[in-house]
Design a protein around this motif. Structure first.
Motif, PDB file in Angstrom:
ATOM      1  N   LYS A 194     -29.853   7.801  45.755  1.00 29.48           N
ATOM      2  CA  LYS A 194     -30.443   8.236  47.006  1.00 29.48           C
ATOM      3  C   LYS A 194     -32.137   8.072  46.661  1.00 29.48           C
ATOM      4  CE  LYS A 194     -27.306  12.147  48.818  1.00 29.48           C
ATOM      5  NZ  LYS A 194     -27.488  13.384  48.849  1.00 29.48           N
ATOM      6  N   GLY A 195     -32.580   7.780  47.659  1.00 28.46           N
ATOM      7  CA  GLY A 195     -34.175   7.376  47.610  1.00 28.46           C
ATOM      8  C   GLY A 195     -34.404   6.155  47.189  1.00 28.46           C
ATOM      9  N   LEU A 196     -33.792   4.935  47.233  1.00 33.14           N
ATOM     10  CA  LEU A 196     -33.922   3.642  47.124  1.00 33.14           C
ATOM     11  C   LEU A 196     -35.059   3.395  48.105  1.00 33.14           C
ATOM     12  CD1 LEU A 196     -30.437   1.636  46.392  1.00 33.14           C
ATOM     13  CD2 LEU A 196     -32.252   2.701  45.031  1.00 33.14           C
ATOM     14  N   LYS A 197     -35.917   2.458  47.534  1.00 30.07           N
ATOM     15  CA  LYS A 197     -36.985   2.006  48.362  1.00 30.07           C
ATOM     16  C   LYS A 197     -36.458   1.110  49.251  1.00 30.07           C
ATOM     17  CE  LYS A 197     -40.595   2.983  44.970  1.00 30.07           C
ATOM     18  NZ  LYS A 197     -41.728   2.287  44.128  1.00 30.07           N
ATOM     19  N   HIS A 198     -37.105   1.310  50.500  1.00 30.65           N
ATOM     20  CA  HIS A 198     -36.373   0.178  51.791  1.00 30.65           C
ATOM     21  C   HIS A 198     -37.086  -1.145  51.269  1.00 30.65           C
ATOM     22  CE1 HIS A 198     -35.482  -0.925  55.576  1.00 30.65           C
ATOM     23  NE2 HIS A 198     -36.619  -1.520  55.815  1.00 30.65           N
ATOM     24  N   GLY A 199     -36.101  -2.180  51.463  1.00 31.75           N
ATOM     25  CA  GLY A 199     -36.639  -3.283  50.935  1.00 31.75           C
ATOM     26  C   GLY A 199     -36.527  -3.658  49.683  1.00 31.75           C
ATOM     27  N   SER A 200     -36.201  -2.742  48.751  1.00 31.44           N
ATOM     28  CA  SER A 200     -36.093  -3.074  47.349  1.00 31.44           C
ATOM     29  C   SER A 200     -34.578  -3.699  46.907  1.00 31.44           C
ATOM     30  CB  SER A 200     -36.275  -1.995  46.500  1.00 31.44           C
ATOM     31  OG  SER A 200     -35.248  -0.842  46.802  1.00 31.44           O
ATOM     32  N   LYS A 201     -34.326  -4.189  46.028  1.00 29.45           N
ATOM     33  CA  LYS A 201     -33.187  -4.981  45.463  1.00 29.45           C
ATOM     34  C   LYS A 201     -32.803  -4.286  44.164  1.00 29.45           C
ATOM     35  CE  LYS A 201     -33.065  -9.277  48.001  1.00 29.45           C
ATOM     36  NZ  LYS A 201     -31.721  -9.102  48.770  1.00 29.45           N
ATOM     37  N   SER A 202     -31.769  -3.692  43.973  1.00 26.80           N
ATOM     38  CA  SER A 202     -31.508  -2.771  42.815  1.00 26.80           C
ATOM     39  C   SER A 202     -30.541  -3.878  41.916  1.00 26.80           C
ATOM     40  CB  SER A 202     -30.783  -1.655  43.187  1.00 26.80           C
ATOM     41  OG  SER A 202     -31.817  -0.689  43.835  1.00 26.80           O
ATOM     42  N   PRO A 203     -30.236  -3.569  40.615  1.00 26.41           N
ATOM     43  CA  PRO A 203     -29.078  -3.945  39.879  1.00 26.41           C
ATOM     44  C   PRO A 203     -28.190  -3.248  40.284  1.00 26.41           C
ATOM     45  CG  PRO A 203     -30.732  -2.291  38.569  1.00 26.41           C
ATOM     46  CD  PRO A 203     -31.408  -2.722  39.861  1.00 26.41           C
ATOM     47  N   ALA A 204     -26.912  -3.791  39.833  1.00 26.99           N
ATOM     48  CA  ALA A 204     -25.379  -3.290  40.329  1.00 26.99           C
ATOM     49  C   ALA A 204     -24.663  -3.535  39.256  1.00 26.99           C
ATOM     50  CB  ALA A 204     -24.939  -3.957  41.489  1.00 26.99           C
ATOM     51  N   ILE A 205     -23.659  -2.661  39.247  1.00 21.36           N
ATOM     52  CA  ILE A 205     -22.467  -2.598  38.179  1.00 21.36           C
ATOM     53  C   ILE A 205     -21.195  -2.393  38.724  1.00 21.36           C
ATOM     54  CG2 ILE A 205     -21.380  -1.747  35.989  1.00 21.36           C
ATOM     55  CD1 ILE A 205     -24.273  -0.437  35.591  1.00 21.36           C
ATOM     56  N   VAL A 206     -20.112  -3.452  38.509  1.00 18.93           N
ATOM     57  CA  VAL A 206     -18.635  -3.301  39.017  1.00 18.93           C
ATOM     58  C   VAL A 206     -18.097  -2.373  37.897  1.00 18.93           C
ATOM     59  CG1 VAL A 206     -16.596  -4.534  39.727  1.00 18.93           C
ATOM     60  CG2 VAL A 206     -18.764  -5.379  40.169  1.00 18.93           C
ATOM     61  N   VAL A 207     -17.059  -1.292  38.262  1.00 22.21           N
ATOM     62  CA  VAL A 207     -16.407  -0.662  37.553  1.00 22.21           C
ATOM     63  C   VAL A 207     -15.079  -0.580  37.773  1.00 22.21           C
ATOM     64  CG1 VAL A 207     -16.360   1.549  36.246  1.00 22.21           C
ATOM     65  CG2 VAL A 207     -18.416   0.927  37.456  1.00 22.21           C
ATOM     66  N   GLY A 208     -14.138  -0.971  36.631  1.00 21.50           N
ATOM     67  CA  GLY A 208     -12.509  -1.152  36.767  1.00 21.50           C
ATOM     68  C   GLY A 208     -12.262  -0.071  35.981  1.00 21.50           C
ATOM     69  N   HIS A 209     -10.842   0.506  36.543  1.00 19.13           N
ATOM     70  CA  HIS A 209     -10.308   1.478  36.159  1.00 19.13           C
ATOM     71  C   HIS A 209      -9.256   1.344  34.984  1.00 19.13           C
ATOM     72  CE1 HIS A 209      -6.828   0.188  38.352  1.00 19.13           C
ATOM     73  NE2 HIS A 209      -7.365  -0.076  39.502  1.00 19.13           N
ATOM     74  N   PRO A 210      -8.714   2.010  34.346  1.00  9.45           N
ATOM     75  CA  PRO A 210      -7.686   2.027  33.078  1.00  9.45           C
ATOM     76  C   PRO A 210      -6.611   1.335  33.630  1.00  9.45           C
ATOM     77  CG  PRO A 210      -8.567   4.101  33.002  1.00  9.45           C
ATOM     78  CD  PRO A 210      -9.110   3.600  34.294  1.00  9.45           C
ATOM     79  N   MET A 211      -5.976   0.681  32.857  1.00  9.41           N
ATOM     80  CA  MET A 211      -4.415   0.003  33.419  1.00  9.41           C
ATOM     81  C   MET A 211      -3.336   1.007  33.914  1.00  9.41           C
ATOM     82  SD  MET A 211      -2.588  -2.660  34.054  1.00  9.41           S
ATOM     83  CE  MET A 211      -1.005  -2.295  34.673  1.00  9.41           C
ATOM     84  N   GLY A 212      -2.782   0.791  34.930  1.00  5.31           N
ATOM     85  CA  GLY A 212      -1.994   2.092  35.533  1.00  5.31           C
ATOM     86  C   GLY A 212      -2.562   3.049  36.228  1.00  5.31           C
ATOM     87  N   ALA A 213      -4.006   3.227  36.582  1.00  2.00           N
ATOM     88  CA  ALA A 213      -4.778   3.904  37.003  1.00  2.00           C
ATOM     89  C   ALA A 213      -5.167   3.698  38.287  1.00  2.00           C
ATOM     90  CB  ALA A 213      -5.669   4.849  36.080  1.00  2.00           C
ATOM     91  N   VAL A 214      -6.154   4.528  39.026  1.00  3.61           N
ATOM     92  CA  VAL A 214      -6.938   4.181  40.154  1.00  3.61           C
ATOM     93  C   VAL A 214      -8.224   4.413  40.171  1.00  3.61           C
ATOM     94  CG1 VAL A 214      -4.850   4.108  41.508  1.00  3.61           C
ATOM     95  CG2 VAL A 214      -6.210   6.196  41.296  1.00  3.61           C
TER      96      VAL A 214
END
Length: 352
Positions: free
Chosen positions: A68-88
């Protein structure tokens, strides 16, 4: 549910480390879920369910967490997160995605294909290639968002997803940093079992059983499932299965996605699980360099060998971070043990 040779063998193999984990459990106290907060929610981030196609035109579903509170027009770093095998995604990966979003990262916790809300049939199928593709598809999605800097996207894989994230990063340089937590090399685990305790003959028996089962299912017979987490404890249940049971079969982390059943959660199909035999995620891992890699594991984790192997093979910059007193599943959700500061500093530096 019938137990296959694969499943029986896995139980025998994991019992080898029983003494180690009995000691670890005593050290951590009788309540193995102490400090766990898998279903953590935060009022500092917004959550939105999203979906997108991978290159096989299969819909991948994820939870997008935006600070929350990201500045309008700004570009942020991002991270993809993967779950354990067999989980969700609701098991461990949502927690990591939420906590990292609190630190200013846009995060995306995904359901791998064949699991959770993502598409793919049969359900609970194993396909390492498609799993890795899902990580790249998540980068496609994030890199197309106006508030994400596509030059600052990292990936985080928990348990089996650690090996899938590495597999993806080897052929996708858009992933600028790779972190793993309690990583399993699913290829080595299925080929060799823990501590290389499985013989070639035992491996061949698993392959033969799966091959014969293909005839059954081709003819319309019942699908057979394997490995995964036991559904009841007995006096003979080995400590590693108790560790998983405490997460997957109790309110601590139990979650059954729509369309599945508690009897099927965590269990891959037998005929597809052998595909891990051909999965070698650490081959050429050094080619990920100079992108940084961080391997986090508990010093009591039964899976520590996989993080150690990956670290040994990887090129600089790399780091192996041991969490004192932590087992494998502890780092799924025990917020007082998970090294949030280490993850935050790693991704902040790598994605700056």
């Amino acid at each position: 549910m019938k137990y296959t040779f694969f499943e029986r063998r896995w139980g025998i193999v994991t019992s080898i480390l029983a003494g180690l984990f009995l000691s670890a459990s005593i050290a951590l106290g009788a309540d193995m879920s102490n400090g766990a907060d898998n279903f953590y929610k935060s009022d500092k981030v917004t959550l939105k369910k999203v979906s997108f196609n991978n290159q096989y035109k299969m819909k991948v579903v994820g939870n997008l967490f935006v600070p929350k509170g990201l500045k309008h027009g700004s570009k942020s770093p991002a991270i993809v997160v993967g779950h354990p095998m067999g989980a969700v995604k609701e098991q461990s990966s949502n927690l990591y995605a939420t906590k990292l979003a609190e630190q200013g990262f846009v995060t995306l916790a995904i359901d791998l294909s064949f699991w959770g809300e993502s598409e793919g049939k049969p359900r609970n199928a194993v396909s390492p290639d498609i799993y890795a593709e899902d990580f790249s598809a998540a980068v496609d999605y994030l890199g197309s968002q106006s508030f994400v800097d596509r030059e600052r996207i990292g990936v985080l894989g928990i348990c089996g997803s650690g090996s899938f994230a590495i597999s993806a990063a080897k052929i996708d340089p858009r992933m600028k940093a790779v972190a793993t937590v309690s990583m399993y090399d699913m290829g080595a685990a299925v080929r060799n079992a823990l501590n290389h305790s499985q013989t070639i003959e035992q491996r061949k028996a698993i392959i033969a059983e799966a091959a014969q089962q293909r005839y059954v299912e081709f003819a319309g017979g019942e699908t057979k499932y394997t490995s995964g987490t036991v559904h009841a404890l007995t006096k003979d249940t080995h400590p590693i299965q108790r560790e998983f049971f405490d997460f997957y079969r109790t309110p601590r982390g139990e979650y059954t996605p729509k369309g599945s059943s508690p009897e099927l959660t965590t269990h891959p199909t037998l005929t597809s699980a052998v595909k891990f035999m051909n999965f070698y995620p650490f081959n050429d891992i050094e080619t990920i360099s100079p992108r940084p890699m961080l391997f986090i594991t508990g010093d009591n984790a039964h899976s520590i060998e996989f993080s150690q192997d990956a670290y040994k093979r990887a090129a600089e910059p790399k780091e192996l971070f041991l969490v004192k007193g932590a087992g494998h599943v502890d780092l799924y959700d025990r917020v007082n043990l998970i090294p949030w500061d280490k993850l935050t500093s790693f991704f902040t530096k790598a994605l700056r």
